[in-house]
Design a protein around this motif. Sequence first.
Motif, PDB file in Angstrom:
ATOM      1  N   ALA A 107       0.853  -1.192   0.000  1.00  0.00           N
ATOM      2  CA  ALA A 107       0.000   0.000   0.000  1.00  0.00           C
ATOM      3  C   ALA A 107       0.884   1.236   0.000  1.00  0.00           C
ATOM      4  CB  ALA A 107      -0.903   0.019   1.227  1.00  0.00           C
ATOM      5  N   SER A 108       0.373   2.292  -0.601  1.00  0.00           N
ATOM      6  CA  SER A 108       1.130   3.543  -0.545  1.00  0.00           C
ATOM      7  C   SER A 108       0.189   4.714  -0.669  1.00  0.00           C
ATOM      8  CB  SER A 108       2.186   3.576  -1.657  1.00  0.00           C
ATOM      9  OG  SER A 108       1.579   3.816  -2.897  1.00  0.00           O
ATOM     10  N   SER A 109       0.669   5.870  -0.267  1.00  0.00           N
ATOM     11  CA  SER A 109      -0.161   7.068  -0.319  1.00  0.00           C
ATOM     12  C   SER A 109       0.756   8.270  -0.486  1.00  0.00           C
ATOM     13  CB  SER A 109      -0.965   7.185   0.976  1.00  0.00           C
ATOM     14  OG  SER A 109      -1.672   8.399   0.981  1.00  0.00           O
ATOM     15  N   GLU A 110       0.271   9.249  -1.223  1.00  0.00           N
ATOM     16  CA  GLU A 110       1.073  10.470  -1.330  1.00  0.00           C
ATOM     17  C   GLU A 110       0.170  11.681  -1.369  1.00  0.00           C
ATOM     18  OE1 GLU A 110       3.175  11.082  -5.076  1.00  0.00           O
ATOM     19  OE2 GLU A 110       2.022   9.438  -5.904  1.00  0.00           O
ATOM     20  N   THR A 111       0.727  12.785  -0.902  1.00  0.00           N
ATOM     21  CA  THR A 111      -0.045  14.016  -0.906  1.00  0.00           C
ATOM     22  C   THR A 111       0.911  15.190  -1.053  1.00  0.00           C
ATOM     23  OG1 THR A 111      -1.661  15.327   0.313  1.00  0.00           O
ATOM     24  CG2 THR A 111      -0.020  14.226   1.621  1.00  0.00           C
ATOM     25  N   ALA A 124       4.627  17.573   8.944  1.00  0.00           N
ATOM     26  CA  ALA A 124       4.485  16.954  10.271  1.00  0.00           C
ATOM     27  C   ALA A 124       3.025  16.599  10.549  1.00  0.00           C
ATOM     28  CB  ALA A 124       5.008  17.889  11.352  1.00  0.00           C
ATOM     29  N   GLU A 125       2.112  17.462  10.091  1.00  0.00           N
ATOM     30  CA  GLU A 125       0.688  17.206  10.302  1.00  0.00           C
ATOM     31  C   GLU A 125       0.244  15.978   9.511  1.00  0.00           C
ATOM     32  OE1 GLU A 125       2.086  20.096   9.847  1.00  0.00           O
ATOM     33  OE2 GLU A 125       0.972  21.741  10.764  1.00  0.00           O
ATOM     34  N   THR A 171       2.210  11.450  10.257  1.00  0.00           N
ATOM     35  CA  THR A 171       1.823  10.395  11.214  1.00  0.00           C
ATOM     36  C   THR A 171       0.483   9.747  10.852  1.00  0.00           C
ATOM     37  OG1 THR A 171       2.744  11.991  12.777  1.00  0.00           O
ATOM     38  CG2 THR A 171       2.143   9.836  13.648  1.00  0.00           C
ATOM     39  N   PRO A 172      -0.562  10.530  10.567  1.00  0.00           N
ATOM     40  CA  PRO A 172      -1.827   9.879  10.163  1.00  0.00           C
ATOM     41  C   PRO A 172      -1.669   9.059   8.874  1.00  0.00           C
ATOM     42  CG  PRO A 172      -2.189  12.201  10.659  1.00  0.00           C
ATOM     43  CD  PRO A 172      -0.704  11.996  10.641  1.00  0.00           C
ATOM     44  N   MET A 173      -0.806   9.516   7.952  1.00  0.00           N
ATOM     45  CA  MET A 173      -0.614   8.763   6.707  1.00  0.00           C
ATOM     46  C   MET A 173       0.031   7.410   6.962  1.00  0.00           C
ATOM     47  SD  MET A 173       0.397  11.499   3.765  1.00  0.00           S
ATOM     48  CE  MET A 173       1.004  10.362   2.541  1.00  0.00           C
ATOM     49  N   ILE A 174       0.961   7.378   7.900  1.00  0.00           N
ATOM     50  CA  ILE A 174       1.604   6.097   8.239  1.00  0.00           C
ATOM     51  C   ILE A 174       0.536   5.126   8.745  1.00  0.00           C
ATOM     52  CG2 ILE A 174       3.200   4.956   9.839  1.00  0.00           C
ATOM     53  CD1 ILE A 174       4.917   7.546   9.708  1.00  0.00           C
ATOM     54  N   ASP A 175      -0.330   5.627   9.616  1.00  0.00           N
ATOM     55  CA  ASP A 175      -1.378   4.768  10.166  1.00  0.00           C
ATOM     56  C   ASP A 175      -2.340   4.305   9.066  1.00  0.00           C
ATOM     57  OD1 ASP A 175      -2.356   3.508  12.468  1.00  0.00           O
ATOM     58  OD2 ASP A 175      -4.012   4.938  12.577  1.00  0.00           O
ATOM     59  N   PHE A 176      -2.666   5.228   8.175  1.00  0.00           N
ATOM     60  CA  PHE A 176      -3.570   4.928   7.065  1.00  0.00           C
ATOM     61  C   PHE A 176      -2.983   3.865   6.126  1.00  0.00           C
ATOM     62  CE2 PHE A 176      -4.752   5.972   2.633  1.00  0.00           C
ATOM     63  CZ  PHE A 176      -6.127   5.787   2.702  1.00  0.00           C
ATOM     64  N   SER A 196      -4.190   0.109   5.271  1.00  0.00           N
ATOM     65  CA  SER A 196      -4.493  -0.300   3.896  1.00  0.00           C
ATOM     66  C   SER A 196      -3.716  -1.559   3.534  1.00  0.00           C
ATOM     67  CB  SER A 196      -4.121   0.808   2.904  1.00  0.00           C
ATOM     68  OG  SER A 196      -4.723   2.012   3.273  1.00  0.00           O
ATOM     69  N   VAL A 230      11.442  16.184   9.709  1.00  0.00           N
ATOM     70  CA  VAL A 230      10.183  15.563  10.152  1.00  0.00           C
ATOM     71  C   VAL A 230      10.221  14.066   9.855  1.00  0.00           C
ATOM     72  CG1 VAL A 230       7.718  15.376   9.577  1.00  0.00           C
ATOM     73  CG2 VAL A 230       8.731  17.618  10.054  1.00  0.00           C
TER      74      VAL A 230
END
Lengths: 357, 240
Positions: free
Chosen positions: B25-29, B36-37, B40-45, B49, B74
């Motif tokens: 799984a991967s995610s980018e934004t 920093a904001e 951390t939530p992306m790692i959990d997401f 996934s 960060v």
Amino acid sequence: MTHDTTSSTPSVEVFSSMPQIDSATVVLGVETSCDETAAAVVMGGTDVLSSVVSSQLDVHARFGGVVPEIASRAHVESIPHVVAEALERANIDLDRVDAVAATVGPGLVGALLVGVSAAKATALALEVPFIGVNHLEAHLYAALLDEPRAEFPMLFVLVSGGHTLFVEMVDHDSYRVIGQTIDDAAGEAFDKVARFLHLSYPGGPAIDKAATRGNDTAVAIPRAMLNDGFDVSFSGVKTAVINYVRANPTVSSDDVAASFQRAVVDVLVHKSRRAARHVNARTIALGGGVAANSLLRSEMTKAAESEGVSLVLPSREMCTDNAAMIASAGWYRLRRGESTALDAGANPNLKLGSGQR
Amino acid sequence: MIILGIDTATEMVSVAVINGTSVMASSETRSERRHAEDLTPMIDFVRRSAGVSLRELDAVAVDVGPGLFTGMRVGIATAQALAFALSIPLVGVDGLEALVASLPATGVEQAEVVVPTIDARRREVAWAVHRAAGTRVVAPRVGGMDDLLAGIRERDQRSLLVGEYASRHREEILAGLGPQAWNVTFGDPGNDWPHARCIATIAHERLMRDDATPPNVPSVVAMYLREADAEINWLTRSSA
Ligand SMILES: [Zn+2]
């Protein structure tokens, strides 16, 4: 399975069941708001199992002040070792940690983000709550570490290199800033005068030391008492010192240091007494680097006695920035059922009491 | 081997969980100033996934730069803390190397060298030169556009330029190279950023290759390629 997603607002885990918060609850604290990289382990809000502070004083000394980029670089290098050391000195394993607290502001944004990132990641890995802590609030908890039963209402006097605040505290989570400096912070005035007198960096301890050898009535320095309200001003004191030394270049710098220190302490004590009366304080609590100043400590002790209020003074090592006070402040927040979402960042301009009730 | 990859060294934040050579799984934004904001939530997401818990991770990999100073810190602070809390190895990966690794095999074979670029701000570029086969021939460095152009001209080899800096300054680069411009091609804009999945993949290769015992306190060194400003000013002053 490949699952590619572009998401701008990932969901944040909310801790559905907050752990039981009591005297056995262990909080790991992290502080990186300025030039100290610090970590501490505190149990039950006041039992400091360890407090490790890695100072960057030497790194910044040649610049005569804190350089933000250099501070941030030093933080990211030191933080893993400082955290490991704090756990080792506390003699506990990471899985005994019930929550992780970190300073989210005020401070240098790049520096804050190092601690916030490390603390959030640790909380995520351990599946425990993260608590964002206001650095100014934490200075109060440095004083309460030794006197957790101090009574409210309280006048909290925060005097550091960045702040000079008189704060009315009705209870743990109820603050009101009733007075502050209109120009230099007390610690800033100490630093500037020390630099002018060619004393060592940082200025506070250098002036404290020189003053013990000097005569505090040698130089006449006006006190800006600003009789309305509880605001103070130190730039006039500083200017008076500079003008006097320029006109009398042979004056002993010990005498100048002693006279300057006396003037600043007089202003702080005078305002504290008035403010304490105004808020019907049962306790005056001192915090911040300038709270380590010997004359301020002794004069505040006398003043509190004559006002009939109790005084809580942090130990000298808890006056300056440390992480034990962060962990402690975090424990009190946790006990009130508060924790911080993992999408939190840093707030370099965080105020005391702003959105924190 | 399950590896968490983290990249926050540029304007993009990306996170990936890979298992061996496959991306779970991967995610980018795009995150100009919210690394920093977002992280951390992306790692959990992403780990959700992927259907793994963080305790199942075998290693953490992070982009150590070059790029945005605060961004890379960060990522590094986060990766160091995760590796420590989970007692797993931490691997730091050069973002320029990740850019090269992200290239598809086709297209690269026409070039003799690959020149990855990352915006270093202040009108400067961080770049390096890799042989198309992979080995690096010029170590990461930072300089103005002139520095990059001189580096390309001097080699006089068929060069594939990749990275967001090269894409954005394409016309200037071509004009600057003049008659030598025919020697240069540009990567697909889809490969503009180092990505967490490439960071994790490089870390996987490295971990398979050498099995050094990880230190008790995992840490990696940021690749700034530039002294802090105060340091620069101080050095200039003291040498003057
Ligand atoms: Zn402080």
